[in-house]
Design a protein around this motif. Structure first.
Motif, PDB file in Angstrom:
ATOM      1  N   MET A 131       0.804  -1.213  -0.208  1.00 19.02           N
ATOM      2  CA  MET A 131      -0.046   0.075  -0.080  1.00 19.02           C
ATOM      3  C   MET A 131       0.879   1.282  -0.143  1.00 19.02           C
ATOM      4  O   MET A 131       0.265   2.425  -0.313  1.00 19.02           O
ATOM      5  N   ARG A 132       2.119   1.128   0.406  1.00 20.53           N
ATOM      6  CA  ARG A 132       3.067   2.207   0.091  1.00 20.53           C
ATOM      7  C   ARG A 132       3.148   2.764  -0.835  1.00 20.53           C
ATOM      8  O   ARG A 132       3.532   4.112  -1.250  1.00 20.53           O
ATOM      9  N   PHE A 133       2.854   1.852  -2.071  1.00 22.30           N
ATOM     10  CA  PHE A 133       3.193   2.216  -3.541  1.00 22.30           C
ATOM     11  C   PHE A 133       1.992   2.992  -4.164  1.00 22.30           C
ATOM     12  O   PHE A 133       2.061   3.377  -5.435  1.00 22.30           O
ATOM     13  N   VAL A 134       0.520   2.956  -3.379  1.00 23.55           N
ATOM     14  CA  VAL A 134      -0.370   3.451  -3.886  1.00 23.55           C
ATOM     15  C   VAL A 134      -0.500   5.037  -3.583  1.00 23.55           C
ATOM     16  O   VAL A 134      -0.574   5.249  -2.416  1.00 23.55           O
ATOM     17  N   SER A 135      -0.521   5.766  -4.628  1.00 24.72           N
ATOM     18  CA  SER A 135      -0.633   7.127  -4.143  1.00 24.72           C
ATOM     19  C   SER A 135      -1.610   7.859  -3.683  1.00 24.72           C
ATOM     20  O   SER A 135      -2.566   7.166  -3.361  1.00 24.72           O
ATOM     21  N   ARG A 136      -1.496   8.983  -2.791  1.00 24.31           N
ATOM     22  CA  ARG A 136      -2.649   9.493  -2.120  1.00 24.31           C
ATOM     23  C   ARG A 136      -3.735   9.996  -2.938  1.00 24.31           C
ATOM     24  O   ARG A 136      -4.984   9.725  -2.508  1.00 24.31           O
ATOM     25  N   SER A 137      -3.472  10.358  -4.154  1.00 25.49           N
ATOM     26  CA  SER A 137      -4.598  10.714  -5.019  1.00 25.49           C
ATOM     27  C   SER A 137      -5.450   9.524  -5.580  1.00 25.49           C
ATOM     28  O   SER A 137      -6.728   9.605  -5.651  1.00 25.49           O
ATOM     29  N   VAL A 138      -4.763   8.310  -5.637  1.00 26.06           N
ATOM     30  CA  VAL A 138      -5.219   7.243  -6.212  1.00 26.06           C
ATOM     31  C   VAL A 138      -6.591   6.926  -4.972  1.00 26.06           C
ATOM     32  O   VAL A 138      -7.700   6.310  -5.131  1.00 26.06           O
ATOM     33  N   VAL A 139      -5.850   6.770  -3.917  1.00 26.84           N
ATOM     34  CA  VAL A 139      -6.829   6.581  -2.838  1.00 26.84           C
ATOM     35  C   VAL A 139      -7.757   7.463  -2.435  1.00 26.84           C
ATOM     36  O   VAL A 139      -8.955   6.989  -2.418  1.00 26.84           O
ATOM     37  N   THR A 140      -7.605   8.625  -2.683  1.00 22.59           N
ATOM     38  CA  THR A 140      -8.864   9.640  -2.569  1.00 22.59           C
ATOM     39  C   THR A 140      -9.754   9.771  -3.542  1.00 22.59           C
ATOM     40  O   THR A 140     -10.962   9.586  -3.487  1.00 22.59           O
ATOM     41  N   GLY A 141      -9.332   9.098  -4.788  1.00 25.02           N
ATOM     42  CA  GLY A 141     -10.156   8.919  -6.074  1.00 25.02           C
ATOM     43  C   GLY A 141     -11.146   7.671  -5.698  1.00 25.02           C
ATOM     44  O   GLY A 141     -12.229   7.747  -6.262  1.00 25.02           O
ATOM     45  N   PHE A 142     -10.399   6.661  -5.118  1.00 25.41           N
ATOM     46  CA  PHE A 142     -11.242   5.413  -4.936  1.00 25.41           C
ATOM     47  C   PHE A 142     -12.234   5.727  -3.770  1.00 25.41           C
ATOM     48  O   PHE A 142     -13.447   5.310  -3.982  1.00 25.41           O
TER      49      PHE A 142
END
Length: 140
Positions: A113-124
């Motif tokens: 999960m460290r490799f998933v950017s903050r913007s991807v998590v926010t979009g999800f």
């Protein structure tokens, strides 16, 4: 092991634990009903499932910030499964999901999960909110 050591390890503050359990239980009831309606099953199924999750977590032991309840993402994914195959497949899918989570935990895949950017998590999370809103529109 003596009784004092067991009490300090398992229940350091009984009043706080009981209050936290009551608050979570009261918050879990409407959440379980709402997610079961989204998934297309009887609300009693959601209530029974939430109770079972709470009992398993109580005996297996939880961790701080660990979510042990139904989630909107799973409810949205289960809509198609319940619609196409019925509630029987929902139980099998839930057991399989739990087994996959145990394997992922044993393999320490959470570190990815460290490799998933903050913007991807926010979009999800935003997409999930939109999908939950759209799923509630027929009820409105």
């Amino acid at each position: 092991m003596n009784l004092v050591h067991l009490r300090s390890e398992w229940a350091p503050n009984v009043t706080r634990e009981l209050l936290a359990g009551a608050v979570v239980a009261l918050a879990l009831i409407p959440e379980a009903i709402a997610f079961s309606i989204i998934a297309g099953v009887d609300p009693k199924v959601g209530l029974y499932a939430s109770f079972c999750i709470a009992v398993v977590t109580a005996f297996a032991g939880g961790r701080p910030a660990m979510i042990s309840a139904a989630t909107g993402a799973m409810a949205l994914l289960m809509v198609g499964l319940v619609k196409d195959h019925g509630v029987g497949y929902l139980f099998a899918a839930t057991i399989l999901t739990g087994l996959l989570q145990i394997v992922a935990g044993a393999l320490h895949l959470g570190n990815l999960m460290r490799f998933v950017s903050r913007s991807v998590v926010t979009g999800f999370v935003n997409a999930l909110a939109i999908l939950i809103f759209l799923a509630q529109m027929p009820e409105l």
